[in-house]
Design an enzyme around this catalytic site. Sequence first.
Site, PDB file in Angstrom:
ATOM      1  N   ASP A 136      38.066  37.555  52.487  1.00 33.85           N
ATOM      2  CA  ASP A 136      37.879  36.887  51.192  1.00 33.85           C
ATOM      3  C   ASP A 136      38.321  35.435  51.245  1.00 33.85           C
ATOM      4  OD1 ASP A 136      38.084  39.915  50.505  1.00 33.85           O
ATOM      5  OD2 ASP A 136      37.103  38.917  48.814  1.00 33.85           O
ATOM      6  N   ARG A 186      37.546  35.741  39.411  1.00 33.35           N
ATOM      7  CA  ARG A 186      38.325  36.379  40.478  1.00 33.35           C
ATOM      8  C   ARG A 186      38.951  35.266  41.331  1.00 33.35           C
ATOM      9  NH1 ARG A 186      35.906  41.390  43.375  1.00 33.35           N
ATOM     10  NH2 ARG A 186      38.144  41.789  43.499  1.00 33.35           N
ATOM     11  N   ASN A 206      42.063  39.787  52.863  1.00 39.30           N
ATOM     12  CA  ASN A 206      40.952  40.737  52.711  1.00 39.30           C
ATOM     13  C   ASN A 206      41.466  41.909  51.875  1.00 39.30           C
ATOM     14  OD1 ASN A 206      38.171  41.459  53.361  1.00 39.30           O
ATOM     15  ND2 ASN A 206      39.029  43.128  54.571  1.00 39.30           N
ATOM     16  N   LYS A 207      40.599  42.833  51.599  1.00 42.57           N
ATOM     17  CA  LYS A 207      40.942  43.975  50.744  1.00 42.57           C
ATOM     18  C   LYS A 207      42.284  44.582  51.141  1.00 42.57           C
ATOM     19  CE  LYS A 207      39.191  45.217  47.912  1.00 42.57           C
ATOM     20  NZ  LYS A 207      39.567  44.728  46.566  1.00 42.57           N
ATOM     21  N   GLN A 222      35.584  51.283  47.928  1.00 40.16           N
ATOM     22  CA  GLN A 222      34.379  50.593  48.414  1.00 40.16           C
ATOM     23  C   GLN A 222      33.947  51.126  49.780  1.00 40.16           C
ATOM     24  OE1 GLN A 222      37.086  49.096  47.193  1.00 40.16           O
ATOM     25  NE2 GLN A 222      36.662  47.136  46.238  1.00 40.16           N
ATOM     26  N   ARG A 265      30.379  42.483  43.765  1.00 39.93           N
ATOM     27  CA  ARG A 265      31.669  42.207  44.411  1.00 39.93           C
ATOM     28  C   ARG A 265      31.438  41.945  45.898  1.00 39.93           C
ATOM     29  NH1 ARG A 265      31.038  45.218  48.093  1.00 39.93           N
ATOM     30  NH2 ARG A 265      33.174  44.850  48.722  1.00 39.93           N
ATOM     31  N   GLY A 266      32.524  41.461  46.561  1.00 41.58           N
ATOM     32  CA  GLY A 266      32.379  41.021  47.949  1.00 41.58           C
ATOM     33  C   GLY A 266      32.264  39.504  47.915  1.00 41.58           C
ATOM     34  N   ALA A 267      33.082  38.847  48.744  1.00 45.09           N
ATOM     35  CA  ALA A 267      33.236  37.386  48.634  1.00 45.09           C
ATOM     36  C   ALA A 267      31.903  36.613  48.619  1.00 45.09           C
ATOM     37  CB  ALA A 267      34.161  36.898  49.748  1.00 45.09           C
TER      38      ALA A 267
HETATM   39  O1  MRU Z   1      37.458  43.444  45.622  1.00 45.43           O
HETATM   40  P1  MRU Z   1      36.190  43.320  46.434  1.00 45.43           P
HETATM   41  O2  MRU Z   1      35.417  44.589  46.537  1.00 45.43           O
HETATM   42  O3  MRU Z   1      35.366  42.132  45.979  1.00 45.43           O
HETATM   43  O4  MRU Z   1      36.728  42.978  47.879  1.00 45.43           O
HETATM   44  C1  MRU Z   1      35.819  42.798  48.913  1.00 45.43           C
HETATM   45  C2  MRU Z   1      36.452  42.652  50.232  1.00 45.43           C
HETATM   46  O5  MRU Z   1      37.638  42.613  50.400  1.00 45.43           O
HETATM   47  C3  MRU Z   1      35.501  42.447  51.371  1.00 45.43           C
HETATM   48  O6  MRU Z   1      35.965  43.052  52.520  1.00 45.43           O
HETATM   49  C4  MRU Z   1      35.381  40.941  51.594  1.00 45.43           C
HETATM   50  O7  MRU Z   1      34.992  40.309  50.396  1.00 45.43           O
HETATM   51  C5  MRU Z   1      34.418  40.628  52.644  1.00 45.43           C
HETATM   52  S1  MRU Z   1      32.770  40.866  52.051  1.00 45.43           S
HETATM   53  C6  MRU Z   1      31.626  40.354  53.170  1.00 45.43           C
END
Ligand code: MRU
Length: 350
Positions: free
Chosen positions: A242, A94, A252-253, A201, A51-53
Amino acid sequence: MTLSKADLRPVDWEDGKVKLIDQTRIPDEFVTLEFTDYRDVVRAICTMQVRGAPAIGVAAALGIALGAREIETPDHAEFVRRLEEIAEEFRCTRPTAVNLFWAIHRMLQTARANLNLPMEELRETLVREALDILRDDVEINRRIGRFGAELIHDGDTVLTHCNAGALATAGYGTALGVIRAAAESGKKVEVIADETRPRLQGMKLTAWELRQLGIPVTVITDSMAGWAMSKGMISCVIVGADRIAANGDVANKVGTYSVAVLARAHGIPFYVAAPMSTVDLSVPDGEHIPIEERCPTEVTHIGGTRIAPEGVAVLNPAFDVTPAEYVTAIITERGILRPPYTEALRGLPE
Ligand code: MRU
């Protein structure tokens, strides 16, 4: 700093296999998964093992390269048709992180541009392209880190939300990359990490990564951020993204928006660190960013145990949008952007 331990390769390719660090097991266990079937990579993105963009984008690129290996046809048009079907499976994993769609597009473009190659060479070209995306991401994060480190002063305490560290990328990290670069340059820096409900996270991944790096970190629940700011404990906020719309609105999250508003109320700078592949100029503003709604059990259950009344209604948007007006600066690999973002994002040289 004990940097070597955190020089993580969360997404990798070895001996024709996609390798992923299973992020759902950290901090309890450090487990590396190996996949020979692209469908398992699709599943790993859906279940947030990766996970993470930026990490999702790299995983999809490697997954498509893997999928290309099982397309057995001598016909190039048929090859592309089947590759597009595989790409579609990745597209459906996603919806919010635009790096996913960016990486898929790049892989399909590479396939279409190399249809003159013999089939085996075409498959190898796709592996090379995916590995380029991976290597570029690490280099881009290091550049983001170098630019962003200028914004951090010796002795700062940085608040961050979710995880935008090495684990969320191909390596090094975006928001944590900035913090790390500041620490590497000799500045004393500490972090306060929001735990980041519902999937935690911040507590599980960010705190774990920072401890590997030897950067002091304190975890708070998300609802404590305002209190910490009011006590003068936060010098600045740095988060990842994201998707960034053409006007600078940032998805973002979920919870990031609340932190941004609190930061404004307390006169604290709010920075977003992200690669240009997170910028989506086709989306005019945050209203148009698709927001993923995830399973209610992420909210109602902790560690498999129900904590909510049976049958209660639940909302679980995975992301929120922080309007551009709350963003002090966007740190990219091409430099630090300041408002107005419509001009700043469009005016960037390649
Ligand atoms: O749902 P996730 O854990 O994939 O969400 C991740 C985030 O929101 C991160 O902050 C974002 O992707 C930036 S990662 C460098």
